[in-house]
Design a protein around this motif. Structure first.
Motif, PDB file in Angstrom:
ATOM      1  N   THR A 130     -32.762 -38.246 -18.253  1.00  0.00           N
ATOM      2  CA  THR A 130     -31.440 -38.221 -17.620  1.00  0.00           C
ATOM      3  C   THR A 130     -30.342 -38.076 -18.662  1.00  0.00           C
ATOM      4  O   THR A 130     -29.439 -37.251 -18.531  1.00  0.00           O
ATOM      5  N   TRP A 134     -27.659 -34.849 -19.029  1.00  0.00           N
ATOM      6  CA  TRP A 134     -26.198 -34.957 -18.946  1.00  0.00           C
ATOM      7  C   TRP A 134     -25.524 -34.593 -20.256  1.00  0.00           C
ATOM      8  O   TRP A 134     -24.446 -34.003 -20.265  1.00  0.00           O
ATOM      9  N   GLY A 171     -18.702 -39.955 -19.496  1.00  0.00           N
ATOM     10  CA  GLY A 171     -20.009 -39.301 -19.490  1.00  0.00           C
ATOM     11  C   GLY A 171     -21.142 -40.273 -19.195  1.00  0.00           C
ATOM     12  O   GLY A 171     -21.992 -40.000 -18.334  1.00  0.00           O
ATOM     13  N   ALA A 175     -23.561 -40.347 -15.871  1.00  0.00           N
ATOM     14  CA  ALA A 175     -25.016 -40.242 -15.927  1.00  0.00           C
ATOM     15  C   ALA A 175     -25.679 -41.433 -15.236  1.00  0.00           C
ATOM     16  O   ALA A 175     -26.619 -41.271 -14.458  1.00  0.00           O
ATOM     17  N   TRP A 178     -25.246 -41.282 -11.426  1.00  0.00           N
ATOM     18  CA  TRP A 178     -26.162 -40.292 -10.859  1.00  0.00           C
ATOM     19  C   TRP A 178     -27.566 -40.877 -10.737  1.00  0.00           C
ATOM     20  O   TRP A 178     -28.251 -40.710  -9.741  1.00  0.00           O
TER      21      TRP A 178
ATOM     22  N   PRO B  22     -28.413 -31.273 -11.599  1.00  0.00           N
ATOM     23  CA  PRO B  22     -28.786 -31.519 -12.990  1.00  0.00           C
ATOM     24  C   PRO B  22     -30.265 -31.255 -13.274  1.00  0.00           C
ATOM     25  O   PRO B  22     -30.608 -30.711 -14.328  1.00  0.00           O
TER      26      PRO B  22
END
Lengths: 302, 275
Positions: A130, A134, A171, A175, A178, B22
């Protein structure tokens, strides 16, 4: 066959045997747990009172000297603030998005099962993966986010997201959010599905609008779920390490260094176990608040 | 909510696409040659003619990806097996015997949720060093099993709670021992719970980074998450290779997930919210 009168005391005997059996079953994991988690944890707390570094490999009792050192150093304050910013921002964003997503997923529509399962994917990704995804999306030169913003005309030149303190914090929050939305929405969805449909229908018949149904029927019903999810989420974010470490390493200039990264840095980069443990104590005290709320709500329920 | 189901489908699909973007982007990057990857305006849909598996070939050639995968698999399967036995026993006991002892045990197990792995790893490191378990995959397996057990026990308790105790009592009246009643009646009925706990434990171990990064140093003993980090060099990052390795790391989890997803979701929500 035993005569009836002889059986009664034996039932009591059975109960006692059963209880012993139960204790035996739980004893093994509990002993293992004590040896492998609880004792090490208490030991880590104890070490915060010792001078224990690469130079002094045998721990020497040092009183509160490690905490004084932290205070003199002056870095722990900003790190604590970073931690709170990260936890509050991430938890709030995840909470709102997770709830919204669960409400949508609770509607009957075609393809719901597939969409629900597919949207859980971020949750099962290893968190280092992950972090790299990102970091790549937010890349200053070749990142797709900058490309998209440029095309949309929202920015004139690429932004070096991870090179500025605010950008890097946004940021890592992005991440982690998400990563956690799927789990949050799974919790909310479970709560929503336990809501009796009759209540919604009754409110509708009484002329309630969608917003009113959500405010007066759905949200009150979800109260417990929301408390537990919020607290669990906050605790998870307080413990977060992988994503931040792999994405920014705590930088730029410590802007994303949270308590978890600081503990690790003191312990395994500076090899100052005592100081690391002192940071750990501060960290644990920060977690203890939400933890207490969680346990209380669980046990009140049970 | 008064939207037609078709409208909801469209909306939900759009959001899901947004959520999954993503991951999609990772796979796309891994399939494109460097000159396209490193461009200012990367194409959203990869030009089919440009697709290449070069990054995958590079990963296998330049990095010991197979070793990492095997190591990860060993640690994951081992810790799932160990933790599953322990937490099944513990969960059964927590569910069936409500004495003061069990309640304390349950509380202590829950407490461990509050203990951050990054903190626990310090005493682990000290302990493992004195037991010679440092730099060993076996040690890593034990560490992962240890942190998985508490929550898995609660999961199992939740599932055992759903099986009526009368079934085992009946078996015991018919001459089954207590252990036999558990093994023959309760455990087989509790398969969904075992599946849920296994997936939970599997994800914990598969995704672990803190322990693997700290308790193991030899590159020969690296697991996938630690290996991936080695792609981020001092000066540059090979993004295509990194994304290729990331995509590969996805495969086992996705397979497991597709097979066991229903159990997992019910289990996770059950264990954390409703006891």
């Amino acid at each position: 066959m035993l005569p009836l009168s002889a059986r009664a005391p034996q039932v009591g005997g059975l109960k006692r045997a059963e209880a012993r059996f139960g204790i035996a079953l739980v004893a093994l994991p509990l002993a293992a747990f004590t040896a492998v988690i609880l004792y090490p944890f208490v030991d880590a707390l104890r070490l915060s009172l010792y001078r224990y570094t690469l130079m002094t490999p045998q721990p020497v009792f040092d009183g509160l000297r490690n905490f004084e050192r932290l205070a003199e150093d002056g870095e722990i304050g900003p790190i604590w603030v970073n931690t709170v910013v990260f936890v509050v921002a991430t938890t709030a964003a995840t909470f709102v998005l997770g709830l919204a997503w669960a409400i949508i997923l609770n509607q009957p529509f075609r393809g719901r099962t597939i969409i629900r399962s597919a949207s859980l994917l971020p949750w099962v990704l290893p968190s280092t993966v992950t972090a790299f995804i990102w970091a790549w999306i937010l890349n200053a030169q070749y990142g797709v986010l900058n490309a998209a913003l440029l095309v949309a005309g929202l920015i004139d030149e690429p932004i070096a997201w991870l090179a500025t303190p605010e950008g890097a914090m946004s940021g890592v929050v992005l991440a982690k959010t998400w990563l956690s939305v799927p789990l949050f929405s799974a919790f909310f969805l479970a709560g929503l599905q336990a809501l009796p449909l009759e209540q919604v229908e009754a409110a509708r018949i009484d002329g309630a609008t969608n917003g009113q149904v959500i405010r007066h029927v759905v949200l009150p019903h979800l109260r417990t779920t929301m408390v537990v999810t919020l607290v669990l989420g906050a605790m998870g974010n307080l413990q977060q390490f992988d994503v931040i470490y792999a994405m920014t390493g705590g930088g730029p200039v410590r802007a994303t260094t949270v308590l978890s990264l600081e503990v690790r840095r003191q312990a395994f980069e500076n090899w100052n176990i005592g100081l690391a443990s002192a940071v750990g104590v501060i960290w644990f005290l920060t977690i203890a608040g939400p933890a207490y709320i969680y346990l209380r709500s669980l046990f009140r329920q049970g | 909510m008064q939207r037609s189901p078709v409208g909801t489908t469209v909306l939900a699909t759009l959001i899901a696409a947004f959520i999954l973007f993503p991951v999609y982007w990772m796979v796309v990057t891994s399939l494109l040659p460097t000159d396209i990857v490193l461009s200012r305006d990367p194409p959203l849909l990869p030009p089919l003619s440009a697709i290449s598996l070069q990054a995958y070939a590079d990963v296998f050639e330049r990095k010991p990806l197979l070793t990492w995968l095997v190591n990860t698999l060993f640690v994951t399967l081992g810790s799932v097996a160990v933790a599953l036995v322990i937490s099944t026993l513990a969960g059964y006991s927590l569910s069936r015997f409500r004495t003061r002892g069990q309640q304390t045990a349950g509380f202590v197990l829950l407490l461990s949720k509050m203990l951050p792995p990054t903190l626990i790893v310090i005493p682990f490191f000290i302990m493992f060093t004195s037991f010679g378990l440092i730099d060993s995959l076996f040690g890593l397996m034990l560490a992962n099993a240890a942190v998985g057990v508490p929550f898995a026990s609660w999961l199992m308790k939740g599932f055992f709670d759903g099986i009526p105790y009368e079934l085992e009592q009946a078996a015991m009246i018919d001459g089954c021992s207590e252990l036999g009643a558990m093994r023959r009646i309760a455990v087989p009925l509790c398969r969904p719970g075992i599946a849920a706990s296994a997936v939970y434990l599997g994800i914990v171990a598969w995704a672990d980074f803190v322990f693997a990064r700290t308790l193991v140093s030899q590159p020969a003993n690296w697991v996938l998450t630690v290996g991936l980090q080695s792609f981020v060099g001092e000066h540059s990052v090979d993004w295509a290779m990194l994304m290729a390795a990331g995509s590969l790391s996805l495969i086992p989890v996705v397979i497991l997930f597709l097979l066991l997803e229903p159990f997992l979701v019910s289990g996770m929500t059950h264990g954390a919210v409703a006891n």
